[in-house]
Design an enzyme around this catalytic site. Structure first.
Site, short mmCIF file in Angstrom:
data_model
loop_
_atom_site.label_atom_id
_atom_site.label_comp_id
_atom_site.label_asym_id
_atom_site.label_seq_id
_atom_site.Cartn_x
_atom_site.Cartn_y
_atom_site.Cartn_z
N ASP A 1 -1.07 4.75 8.13
CA ASP A 1 -1.31 5.10 6.74
C ASP A 1 -0.05 5.81 6.23
OD1 ASP A 1 -4.37 6.14 5.02
OD2 ASP A 1 -2.42 5.49 4.27
N TYR A 2 -0.06 6.11 4.98
CA TYR A 2 1.10 6.60 4.24
C TYR A 2 1.67 7.89 4.88
CZ TYR A 2 3.66 7.05 -0.24
OH TYR A 2 4.62 7.11 -1.22
#
Ligand code: GLC
Length: 742
Positions: free
Chosen positions: A297-298
């Site tokens: 994820d980011y």
């Protein structure tokens, strides 16, 4: 694709090796692309062989480039140069079609000549927005959800997108958590079935089809169990709960062939999900045989430093790669630290090859090495039709006292009041950044159907967070002038979704005060909620004659709501998540254990002094404009051999005055097992269409294996006594009891 093969001066395939290196490279690339262009019909072994060839001619830095993804904000000269030298394997959430095409041409003609994969958050529609996933889940309609995902894929592919970061299938039992809006609810079986439908919709019949996009099972795993419902917070999940609840939708998505996974932000039992060898290698790769790739994820890779699990970006990169996260989103730990990790023998370069292999495998399956054509978008009317049907089937009728709904011509003048009646940007909900315009709001749809002269419209509040009372007087006057008041309340889109947890579940702003004020008119009140999560609204529901729950219903939500209010359709949705009476009950979910002192009349049982233990509205609950009864349960046998199957049926009757749909649900309970089992578990559901007065027999055939539960990695069905119900929700239905024998 035509490929020019270049016979060189010496007749060799690669020509004069003394020619300029770029010309040689171009020839090599062309030949590889020719070889690859036949990949679409290639066998898995041929794909692996092709990947061998690609890996063999990539430098370590180029491999790390494939493992790196960045957000795309236009196509700057700097980004062009980076693409040419293979700095990125993927770009996401930006770029026009033309910019993507130019970027792809630069990637394929540059070094190492590997095409980019373009990603995007296509969560619940792309241009035409369908209900938030929690709303879609209320339809309990996998086929319609598949159609909606298919439509979104066609819209996205037409914009040059190859990959969506969806479906999100985090089990959510805590409505304080803002991302419950993106979830498919609290039940692993329902969430799994609907997630599989979305994967089929996004990926189509073949990943290499121009209008197919790769799906992404996220957020792997346990993200929805964030302590206190606070986003990104720690999760503590015992293995039995992890396997039987949180992993189950991901296992089902894997079975449906999902192309990618996304590792989550949360720590799971002290180990960040983006550095968790147990979930990423042991479960996902070794137990489930997943052969796609995992994207972080980011910035969740360097966030392992904040977690206290990595000492620095280099350590985070090593742990991310070693644990099995193949591609790093936005942060640059892999690209920056990879070479030094390999040089100092802190990281086995074979692991890098393995990650790049996983990425290339998906790119090849997508046909990205060929000239993948960009398909036309679906016709707007077609997309809107699917969106409206799904919005309609996601509506849940929670209360309908005296059958005040549906409104009829006799209902007279209608006062439309409230901040969510005409709020297109809020109506589409979270993750709708690419929404096209022309959102049909409830106000517009009601005016269109009733005629403007029958509708008086007063917002009463600027938005759902507004605390001022200046609009109350006119709202009260409007109610007094009408025969029925329709209140549209709920949450702005920004109050749910990522980083949008709420410590209260009450209606935001002064909405409850608005209801109290309008109630003074004495005009019958119907309340329609547009929100991203279950809310607590007991005092409002006591004042309302009817309550319709619309979630954030998307582009066509207003049309669906108006059709329901006016009786064109009968609401058929069922809750995919329990609605608490009060925040103090949270977490509250239907598939709970019985405890040794289940709530009862005795003082010393598991209950509260101040509220009942039951939810305001239970999982699976939803009313209709007609009445359904369940009767005559029949079981194929009172005893079932382990490994066999049994059939359980019941008669469902429409005893009301209009045709309508009902979602019959099958629940089972394992009364005694080596581990305490839930008081009910959903094991099947069926949407029935019954004419007024009609009776149908609904029949479920269940294998004993479907009643299994995980003990560690083993899925076991233990002989013993079971109960089963077929009914309208998780608290009612006709019941049978049977034995499973060895
Ligand atoms: C966000 C979200 C994830 C999303 C990704 C890309 O932080 O957690 O769901 O897909 O970043 O936008």
């Amino acid at each position: 694709m035509e490929c020019a093969t270049f016979a060189g001066k010496n007749g060799g395939q690669f020509g004069n090796l003394h020619a300029k290196p770029t010309a040689i490279m171009f020839r090599i690339i062309c030949l590889w692309l020719c070889a690859i262009s036949a990949i679409w019909a290639a066998t898995p072994a041929e794909i692996e062989k092709t990947i061998d060839g690609l890996l063999a001619r990539m430098t370590l830095q180029e491999k790390l480039g494939q493992m790196s993804q960045n957000a795309m904000t236009g196509l700057s000269s700097e980004l062009k140069e980076e693409i040419r030298r293979g700095r990125w394997g993927s770009l996401f959430n930006g770029g026009t079609l033309a910019e993507k095409a130019e970027a792809q041409q630069l990637a394929r003609s540059g070094k190492p000549g590997i095409p980019l994969i373009f990603g995007q958050d296509v969560i619940h529609g792309y241009k035409i927005i369908v209900p938030i996933p929690l709303g879609q889940a209320a339809s309990w309609n996998p086929e319609l959800i598949r159609q909606a995902a298919r439509m979104a894929a066609r819209e996205a592919a037409a914009d040059g997108i190859h990959w969506t970061f969806a479906p999100m299938m985090d089990i959510a039992r805590d409505p304080r958590w803002g991302r419950i809006a993106e979830s498919l609810g609290e039940d692993p079986y329902l969430a799994g079935e609907l997630a599989m439908a979305m994967v089929r919709g996004f990926q189509g019949e073949s990943l290499s089809a121009p209008d197919s996009i790769a799906a992404c099972a996220k957020h792997y795993v346990g993200y929805g169990a964030a302590e206190a419902g606070r986003d990104y917070n720690s999760t503590w999940i015992p293995e039995t709960v992890l396997r039987n609840i949180y992993l189950e939708p991901f296992r089902m998505a894997r079975e449906s062939g999902v192309a990618t996974f996304m590792s989550a932000f949360n720590s799971l039992n002290g180990i960040p999900a983006s550095g968790n060898e147990f979930t990423l290698r042991e479960v996902l790769r070794r137990e489930w045989g997943f052969d796609g790739f995992v994207v972080s994820d980011y910035t969740s890779i360097p966030e392992m430093i904040q977690h206290g699990f990595a000492a620095n970006p280099k350590d985070a990169a090593r742990k991310g790669i070693e644990s099995g996260v193949d591609m790093e989103m936005v942060s640059t730990s892999y690209y920056d630290s990879g070479p030094a990790l390999v040089a100092s023998k802190q990281l086995d370069p074979k692991l890098i090859d393995q990650s790049v292999r996983n990425i290339l495998r998906v790119k090849l399956r997508l046909g990205l090495f060929e000239d993948r054509p960009v398909p036309p978008p679906p016709p707007d009317a077609e997309a809107r039709s699917v969106a409206q049907r799904l919005a309609a089937e996601s509506l849940v009728l929670l209360k309908n006292e005296g059958n005040i709904l549906p409104l009829t011509a006799k209902s007279g003048r209608v006062a439309v009041i409230g901040p969510m009646a005409d709020s297109p940007d809020n109506q589409v909900g979270t993750w709708a950044m690419n929404a096209a315009g022309n959102v049909v709001t409830p106000l517009a749809a009601l005016r269109e159907r009733l005629g403007a002269d029958r509708v008086v419209w007063i917002p009463g509040l600027r938005d759902t967070r507004d605390r001022t009372r200046s609009g109350f007087e006119t709202a009260l006057q409007a109610a007094r002038s009408a025969d029925v008041s329709l209140l549209f309340l709920g949450e702005d889109a920004s109050l749910s979704g990522e980083a949008a947890s709420r410590a209260y579940l009450d209606l935001p702003g002064a909405q409850e005060d608005l209801v109290d004020e309008v109630a003074k008119a004495g005009t019958p009140m119907v309340v329609v909620f547009l929100a991203g999560r279950p809310l607590t609204f007991h005092s409002v529901s006591e004042k309302a004659r009817a309550v319709l729950w619309a979630w954030h219903p998307g582009t066509m939500g207003g049309a669906a709501i108006a059709d329901a209010l006016l009786g064109t359709i009968s609401p058929s949705g069922k809750l995919p998540v329990s609605f608490p009476r009060t925040l103090g009950q949270v977490p509250i979910y239907y598939n709970h254990l019985n405890t040794g002192r289940p709530p009862g009349d005795d003082k010393y049982t598991s209950k509260y002094l101040d509220v009942p233990v039951t939810p305001e509205y239970p999982f699976g609950y939803g009313l209709s404009y007609t009445k359904f009864t369940y009767a005559n349960p029949k079981l194929s046998a009172a005893q079932v051999k382990l490994g066999g199957s049994f059939t359980f049926s019941a008669e469902v009757s429409n005893t009301g005055g209009r045709d309508a749909d009902e979602i019959a649900q099958l629940y089972v309970r394992d009364l005694v097992a080596s581990e305490a089992r839930p008081v009910r578990e959903l094991k099947g559901f069926r949407r029935l269409h019954l004419k007024a007065g009609e009776t149908q027999t609904v029949e479920f055939t269940v294998k004993t294996g479907e009643l299994a539960f995980y003990k560690g990695a083993r899925r076991v069905t233990e002989p013993g006594t079971f109960q089963a119900w077929i009914g309208p929700d998780s608290t009612a239905g006709v019941q049978v009891q049977f034995e499973i024998v060895p």
